[in-house]
Write a protein that holds these residues in place. Structure first.
Motif, PDB file in Angstrom:
ATOM      1  N   TRP A   1       0.832  -1.211   0.000  1.00  0.00           N
ATOM      2  CA  TRP A   1       0.000   0.000   0.000  1.00  0.00           C
ATOM      3  C   TRP A   1       0.863   1.257   0.000  1.00  0.00           C
ATOM      4  O   TRP A   1       0.580   2.214  -0.729  1.00  0.00           O
ATOM      5  N   LEU A   2       1.909   1.262   0.784  1.00  0.00           N
ATOM      6  CA  LEU A   2       2.790   2.434   0.828  1.00  0.00           C
ATOM      7  C   LEU A   2       3.534   2.621  -0.487  1.00  0.00           C
ATOM      8  O   LEU A   2       3.694   3.746  -0.965  1.00  0.00           O
ATOM      9  N   CYS A   3       3.995   1.527  -1.091  1.00  0.00           N
ATOM     10  CA  CYS A   3       4.683   1.641  -2.381  1.00  0.00           C
ATOM     11  C   CYS A   3       3.738   2.151  -3.465  1.00  0.00           C
ATOM     12  O   CYS A   3       4.149   2.909  -4.347  1.00  0.00           O
ATOM     13  N   LEU A   4       2.480   1.728  -3.397  1.00  0.00           N
ATOM     14  CA  LEU A   4       1.505   2.203  -4.362  1.00  0.00           C
ATOM     15  C   LEU A   4       1.362   3.718  -4.314  1.00  0.00           C
ATOM     16  O   LEU A   4       1.101   4.364  -5.343  1.00  0.00           O
ATOM     17  N   HIS A   5       1.563   4.304  -3.136  1.00  0.00           N
ATOM     18  CA  HIS A   5       1.435   5.747  -2.969  1.00  0.00           C
ATOM     19  C   HIS A   5       2.791   6.458  -3.006  1.00  0.00           C
ATOM     20  O   HIS A   5       2.926   7.568  -2.485  1.00  0.00           O
ATOM     21  N   GLN A   6       3.790   5.816  -3.618  1.00  0.00           N
ATOM     22  CA  GLN A   6       5.103   6.416  -3.838  1.00  0.00           C
ATOM     23  C   GLN A   6       5.791   6.813  -2.539  1.00  0.00           C
ATOM     24  O   GLN A   6       6.431   7.873  -2.444  1.00  0.00           O
ATOM     25  N   VAL A   7       5.672   5.958  -1.536  1.00  0.00           N
ATOM     26  CA  VAL A   7       6.348   6.182  -0.258  1.00  0.00           C
ATOM     27  C   VAL A   7       7.632   5.359  -0.251  1.00  0.00           C
ATOM     28  O   VAL A   7       7.578   4.130  -0.345  1.00  0.00           O
ATOM     29  N   PRO A   8       8.815   5.962  -0.167  1.00  0.00           N
ATOM     30  CA  PRO A   8      10.071   5.198  -0.188  1.00  0.00           C
ATOM     31  C   PRO A   8      10.163   4.257   1.000  1.00  0.00           C
ATOM     32  O   PRO A   8       9.751   4.573   2.120  1.00  0.00           O
ATOM     33  N   LEU A   9      10.723   3.070   0.742  1.00  0.00           N
ATOM     34  CA  LEU A   9      10.897   2.060   1.778  1.00  0.00           C
ATOM     35  C   LEU A   9      12.367   1.676   1.877  1.00  0.00           C
ATOM     36  O   LEU A   9      13.130   1.808   0.913  1.00  0.00           O
ATOM     37  N   SER A  10      12.749   1.191   3.052  1.00  0.00           N
ATOM     38  CA  SER A  10      14.107   0.705   3.283  1.00  0.00           C
ATOM     39  C   SER A  10      14.004  -0.764   3.692  1.00  0.00           C
ATOM     40  O   SER A  10      13.477  -1.087   4.756  1.00  0.00           O
ATOM     41  N   ILE A  11      14.490  -1.639   2.833  1.00  0.00           N
ATOM     42  CA  ILE A  11      14.411  -3.080   3.049  1.00  0.00           C
ATOM     43  C   ILE A  11      15.813  -3.599   3.293  1.00  0.00           C
ATOM     44  O   ILE A  11      16.673  -3.536   2.422  1.00  0.00           O
ATOM     45  N   GLY A  12      16.044  -4.107   4.511  1.00  0.00           N
ATOM     46  CA  GLY A  12      17.364  -4.619   4.847  1.00  0.00           C
ATOM     47  C   GLY A  12      18.441  -3.565   4.795  1.00  0.00           C
ATOM     48  O   GLY A  12      19.582  -3.871   4.435  1.00  0.00           O
ATOM     49  N   GLY A  13      18.094  -2.326   5.079  1.00  0.00           N
ATOM     50  CA  GLY A  13      19.062  -1.242   5.031  1.00  0.00           C
ATOM     51  C   GLY A  13      19.285  -0.665   3.657  1.00  0.00           C
ATOM     52  O   GLY A  13      20.092   0.260   3.504  1.00  0.00           O
ATOM     53  N   VAL A  14      18.589  -1.167   2.642  1.00  0.00           N
ATOM     54  CA  VAL A  14      18.723  -0.680   1.276  1.00  0.00           C
ATOM     55  C   VAL A  14      17.487   0.149   0.958  1.00  0.00           C
ATOM     56  O   VAL A  14      16.361  -0.360   0.968  1.00  0.00           O
ATOM     57  N   LYS A  15      17.674   1.427   0.675  1.00  0.00           N
ATOM     58  CA  LYS A  15      16.555   2.329   0.411  1.00  0.00           C
ATOM     59  C   LYS A  15      16.196   2.305  -1.065  1.00  0.00           C
ATOM     60  O   LYS A  15      17.053   2.374  -1.931  1.00  0.00           O
ATOM     61  N   ILE A  16      14.899   2.182  -1.326  1.00  0.00           N
ATOM     62  CA  ILE A  16      14.372   2.188  -2.687  1.00  0.00           C
ATOM     63  C   ILE A  16      13.303   3.271  -2.761  1.00  0.00           C
ATOM     64  O   ILE A  16      12.249   3.166  -2.124  1.00  0.00           O
ATOM     65  N   SER A  17      13.584   4.319  -3.528  1.00  0.00           N
ATOM     66  CA  SER A  17      12.616   5.390  -3.702  1.00  0.00           C
ATOM     67  C   SER A  17      12.136   5.533  -5.142  1.00  0.00           C
ATOM     68  O   SER A  17      11.199   6.284  -5.393  1.00  0.00           O
ATOM     69  N   ALA A  18      12.777   4.822  -6.078  1.00  0.00           N
ATOM     70  CA  ALA A  18      12.298   4.796  -7.467  1.00  0.00           C
ATOM     71  C   ALA A  18      11.272   3.687  -7.570  1.00  0.00           C
ATOM     72  O   ALA A  18      11.592   2.524  -7.807  1.00  0.00           O
TER      73      ALA A  18
END
Length: 468
Positions: A74-91
């Protein structure tokens, strides 16, 4: 006495009927607001739940992390950057977000037809934003609670709620503006020539930006065909059918991102794609995200001076926009060009800002939004100003200006003689009559002796029919 009792009973029945109608209207309005608040978000959440369940089932990892995966989706659908395992993905992919915006636009637009007051429209916007905010809060809580099970760090709460308000607010306001935008322009003082120039400039500016993005899509298709062996090698990393399917779907979801990036590169802006650089002047290869679609990143051009061929695209778009802005009045011509350039720059800025971001350890993917907007503005403004200068120096344009000035002067004289000095409609009517009117078609009888008939209905006649 009896008549008085009957009149009193009728008034009581009318009062009760008015109260019932008011209660039904209020209930209908509240029910409609609840539907607007939760229809699209709940349908979206249900679709994400199905996708998350299928993904977890195919991966064989169980459903213990279902809540965290659903909240993250849900957060990714709304263009909210996430950090998975210390790796940030905002694209993040744009396809789901664009589909959500279209759904909000199409659903809330009809709901505004029966609402005319600012209070009603404000309640509609508040409901359309309030429902998704509750679900965003729930998704944030799920991610926060499951961070101990799944290595997903909770995102910035302000960003999460702000992105939700922005997406649903823009979609709802756009749906309302589809009906009321002319009234809003009139309230803002945009009337007459300014209104015409603003409408023409906005439409042409949006179309110019879409043409640039469309050109980026064409280039992506060409690069896909040219680098197809590299794409198939990247696809082979899926190992199994579900892996191939997953890579294909993710590549399709990221397709608009890559199209926007390539459109920025066509303007002459260097666009990084991980370790690679998409640049018409000095491209170079490097490590890119592990997606088949990113294998199209070009290396050194096969021929020198390929940039001269690529830059024809923004030049052609700018020429088209400049030709659409032509007017015999040089000030109005330049005003239209400025509006077109500004609108195209804003569209490219928003598109680049949404498409770009970081891709973990590989760095950034996508151009800098301010640079892309500046290049777009410069291309359209400079080329449009040159076209305006050339158009203003033509003899036909000078003749139109002279005719308009003569009409304005004669209208001023007529207005002074007739007492209409302060009536701007007289001047506007005379100026608009400068261009020749299209003659009304005339219809003739074959014999040529019958007078001209100006209306087709005059030719339709019936002989009197005697009764049986």
């Amino acid at each position: 006495m009896a008549a008085r009792n009957v009149s009193l009973a009728a008034r009581l029945r009318h009062a009760r009927q008015v109260q019932r109608d008011r209660a039904q209207a209020t209930a209908g309005t509240a029910r409609e607001l609840v539907i607007v608040a939760f229809a699209v978000p709940l349908a979206t959440l249900l679709l994400l739940a199905v996708i998350a369940a299928i993904t977890l089932g195919l991966s064989g990892s169980g459903f213990g992390a279902f809540g965290t995966v659903l909240g993250s989706a849900w957060l990714c659908l709304h263009q909210v950057p996430l950090s998975i395992g210390g790796v940030k993905i905002s694209a993040l992919p744009l396809v789901p977000t664009i589909a959500l915006l279209v759904a909000v636009f199409r659903y809330t637009g009809p709901s505004a037809r029966l609402r005319t007051t600012p209070a009603d429209l404000g309640a509609l916007v508040g409901a359309a934003v309030g429902g998704p905010l509750l679900i965003t809060a729930l998704a944030y809580a799920l991610v926060l609670d499951g961070s101990s099970v799944v290595p997903v760090n909770p995102p910035n709460a302000l960003w999460a709620f702000g992105a939700t308000v922005l997406i649903y607010g823009l979609g709802t306001i756009a749906g309302i503006a589809r009906r009321d935008w002319r009234d809003w322009c009139a309230q803002a003082g945009l009337t007459g020539e300014r209104f015409d120039d603003a409408v023409a400039g906005v439409r042409t500016g949006v179309l110019a930006a879409l043409m640039l993005i469309g050109a980026g899509g064409v280039v992506v298709c060409v690069l896909l065909a040219a680098n197809w062996p590299a794409v198939t090698r990247a696809m082979a990393g899926g190992n199994r059918f579900d892996g191939y399917l997953g890579l294909t779907l993710v590549s399709l979801l990221y397709l608009p991102n890559l199209v926007v990036d390539v459109a920025g590169a066509l303007l002459g802006v260097p666009v990084p794609l991980g370790g690679a650089m998409i640049d018409v002047f000095n491209p170079h290869t490097g490590s890119v995200p592990a997606l088949p679609i990113t294998a199209i990143a070009p290396g050194p051009p096969p021929i020198r001076y390929l940039w001269a061929v690529v830059l024809v695209v923004p030049l052609a778009v700018a020429i088209w926009a400049g030709l659409r802005a032509r007017h015999y009045d040089p000030l109005r011509n330049l005003r239209r060009v400025a509006i077109i350039a500004a609108v195209a720059a804003v569209v490219m800025f928003v598109a680049t800002l949404a498409a770009a971001g970081t891709v973990g350890e590989l760095g950034r993917a996508g151009g800098q939004a301010p640079t892309v907007a500046l290049f777009t503005f410069g291309w359209v403004l400079v080329v449009g100003a040159v076209i305006a200068l050339l158009h203003g120096s033509r003899e036909e344009t000078k003749a139109q200006r002279s005719a308009a000035a003569a009409a304005l002067a004669s209208s001023a004289v007529v207005g002074h003689e007739d007492g209409f000095d302060d009536d701007p409609t007289v001047v506007l009517a005379v100026v608009e009559d400068v261009e020749p009117e299209v003659p009304t078609p005339a219809f003739y009888r074959p014999d040529g002796d019958t007078p001209v008939v100006d209306d087709v209905e005059d030719l339709m006649f019936f002989d009197d029919i005697a009764p049986d």
